[in-house]
Scaffold this active site. Sequence first.
Site, PDB file in Angstrom:
ATOM      1  N   ASP A  21      20.221   4.118  28.223  1.00 41.80           N
ATOM      2  CA  ASP A  21      20.986   4.136  26.986  1.00 41.80           C
ATOM      3  C   ASP A  21      22.179   3.209  27.237  1.00 41.80           C
ATOM      4  OD1 ASP A  21      22.826   4.662  25.020  1.00 41.80           O
ATOM      5  OD2 ASP A  21      22.643   6.839  25.144  1.00 41.80           O
ATOM      6  N   ASP A  58      23.765   0.224  17.218  1.00 40.09           N
ATOM      7  CA  ASP A  58      25.090   0.059  16.597  1.00 40.09           C
ATOM      8  C   ASP A  58      25.731   1.440  16.362  1.00 40.09           C
ATOM      9  OD1 ASP A  58      27.212  -1.152  15.387  1.00 40.09           O
ATOM     10  OD2 ASP A  58      26.137  -1.842  13.595  1.00 40.09           O
TER      11      ASP A  58
HETATM   12  N1  AR6 Z   1      20.576   1.840  24.075  1.00 43.46           N
HETATM   13  C1  AR6 Z   1      19.804   0.746  24.235  1.00 43.46           C
HETATM   14  N2  AR6 Z   1      18.950   0.296  23.310  1.00 43.46           N
HETATM   15  C2  AR6 Z   1      18.888   0.986  22.150  1.00 43.46           C
HETATM   16  C3  AR6 Z   1      19.664   2.134  21.890  1.00 43.46           C
HETATM   17  C4  AR6 Z   1      20.538   2.563  22.927  1.00 43.46           C
HETATM   18  N3  AR6 Z   1      21.317   3.613  22.786  1.00 43.46           N
HETATM   19  N4  AR6 Z   1      19.347   2.593  20.642  1.00 43.46           N
HETATM   20  C5  AR6 Z   1      18.416   1.753  20.146  1.00 43.46           C
HETATM   21  N5  AR6 Z   1      18.132   0.807  21.054  1.00 43.46           N
HETATM   22  P1  AR6 Z   1      18.458  -1.714  16.469  1.00 43.46           P
HETATM   23  P2  AR6 Z   1      18.439  -4.383  15.245  1.00 43.46           P
HETATM   24  C6  AR6 Z   1      17.177  -0.319  20.969  1.00 43.46           C
HETATM   25  O1  AR6 Z   1      17.726  -1.126  15.340  1.00 43.46           O
HETATM   26  O2  AR6 Z   1      16.980  -4.369  15.172  1.00 43.46           O
HETATM   27  C7  AR6 Z   1      21.856  -1.397  12.655  1.00 43.46           C
HETATM   28  O3  AR6 Z   1      21.898  -0.601  11.517  1.00 43.46           O
HETATM   29  C8  AR6 Z   1      16.077  -0.186  19.960  1.00 43.46           C
HETATM   30  O4  AR6 Z   1      14.995   0.535  20.524  1.00 43.46           O
HETATM   31  O5  AR6 Z   1      19.608  -0.944  17.017  1.00 43.46           O
HETATM   32  O6  AR6 Z   1      19.113  -5.612  15.759  1.00 43.46           O
HETATM   33  C9  AR6 Z   1      22.820  -2.552  12.602  1.00 43.46           C
HETATM   34  O7  AR6 Z   1      24.014  -2.192  11.960  1.00 43.46           O
HETATM   35  C10 AR6 Z   1      15.709  -1.641  19.728  1.00 43.46           C
HETATM   36  O8  AR6 Z   1      14.780  -2.086  20.727  1.00 43.46           O
HETATM   37  O9  AR6 Z   1      19.072  -3.178  16.102  1.00 43.46           O
HETATM   38  C11 AR6 Z   1      22.041  -3.553  11.815  1.00 43.46           C
HETATM   39  O10 AR6 Z   1      22.102  -3.296  10.431  1.00 43.46           O
HETATM   40  C12 AR6 Z   1      17.023  -2.396  19.947  1.00 43.46           C
HETATM   41  O11 AR6 Z   1      17.908  -1.453  20.528  1.00 43.46           O
HETATM   42  C13 AR6 Z   1      20.626  -3.352  12.294  1.00 43.46           C
HETATM   43  O12 AR6 Z   1      20.574  -2.001  12.747  1.00 43.46           O
HETATM   44  C14 AR6 Z   1      17.649  -2.922  18.663  1.00 43.46           C
HETATM   45  O13 AR6 Z   1      17.417  -2.031  17.615  1.00 43.46           O
HETATM   46  C15 AR6 Z   1      20.319  -4.231  13.454  1.00 43.46           C
HETATM   47  O14 AR6 Z   1      18.948  -4.073  13.767  1.00 43.46           O
END
Ligand code: AR6
Length: 360
Positions: A9, A33
């Site tokens: 995480d 985020d």
């Molecule tokens: N630690 C590491 N990786 C993570 C965690 C964590 N705690 N949580 C999720 N991931 P995403 P995006 C991974 O959706 O696609 C938001 O609403 C997850 O499995 O977080 O760039 C923002 O405000 C995935 O592989 O980001 C934007 O509106 C990766 O992080 C939008 O989402 C990215 O998933 C951005 O979407």
Amino acid sequence: MPLEIVRNDITKMKVDAIVNAANQTLLGGGGVDGAIHRAAGPGLLAECRTLGGCETGSAKITGAYRLPCKYVIHAVGPRWRGGSHGERDRLISCYRTSLALARENKCETVAFPLISSGIYGYPKDQALKIAISTISDFLFEHEMTVYLVIFDRAAYQISEKLFRDIAAYIDDNYVAEHTDSRREQMRSLLLNRSEPVDIPCREAGAPATSEKNSARAPAANVSVGIPAAKVGAGAPAASTLDEAIRMMDESFSEMLLRKIDERGITDVQCYKKANIDRKLFSKIRSDKLYKPSKPTVLAFAIALELPLGETREMLMKAGFALSHSNKFDVIVEFFISHGNYNIFEINEALFAFDQSLLGA
Ligand code: AR6
């Protein structure tokens, strides 16, 4: 190690900076985020409000508040719209801008999530390849430790065909040796005596035994290209008895340096391609009797594109062997015997088969 792929995480990472997969408002959202804002507390949102948003493909930096790092770099990845709307360039630009910001702020360690691969829908395998290649290009020029944090297993997939080929190779080698009678094994050992014989001194342990001076978790590497033409064929055979004895007495460190010279590559090219950091390489270089871990030896063997016989020889110098009773070894052997020396692909496969990864 310059690039490590870890499952974690990101809000728990004790690094100089973590990267957030943000949106253009920089005012928080779901996914990573949301997790970062929750863990950092309201101070982060207050600072983000002063930034005036951020364009897709770019990034901005803030403090980290209650997080265990010093900075948060908010990168805005592209939303996936089929792949023909500049998504790739924007994603590359996200990583580059974030790494440049980390460097300007003197960060030595940075952790990235797989930007755009969640809510923004970028296909995970492609997002992963872009992350790895962009980060490794940067690391070829700069010294920094970068963690790529993989949250869910689905992000790390190898192709069906490769998976099936490796599974078949494991079946043919690993399983066969386990079901063979001892007598059969002796017989095949004798039949194969023309090949260098393995002396399994330190087998059976986890492949990622720790370095004598490093307690790091197993990690992943990336290959940073050496022109293929520079990498030649096998080792020259010893022409005299003296020469043969001298080669037997050669330590791991001496063999490594000799191989680098024979390949006509520089030290930097070698340790970068092995994804070994400069400090560790200097230690190995200056200590003739340095005792490396097995993943370190294999990382160098891969960087030098050694064939199987020489890989075994190099392992033996450090007290290790490639064994068919170890799945990790069989997978590495699969790649070497197929002439595939891409550490990144090897690590993807090791990861898919739940094995420790290559590297220091
Ligand atoms: N630690 C590491 N990786 C993570 C965690 C964590 N705690 N949580 C999720 N991931 P995403 P995006 C991974 O959706 O696609 C938001 O609403 C997850 O499995 O977080 O760039 C923002 O405000 C995935 O592989 O980001 C934007 O509106 C990766 O992080 C939008 O989402 C990215 O998933 C951005 O979407």
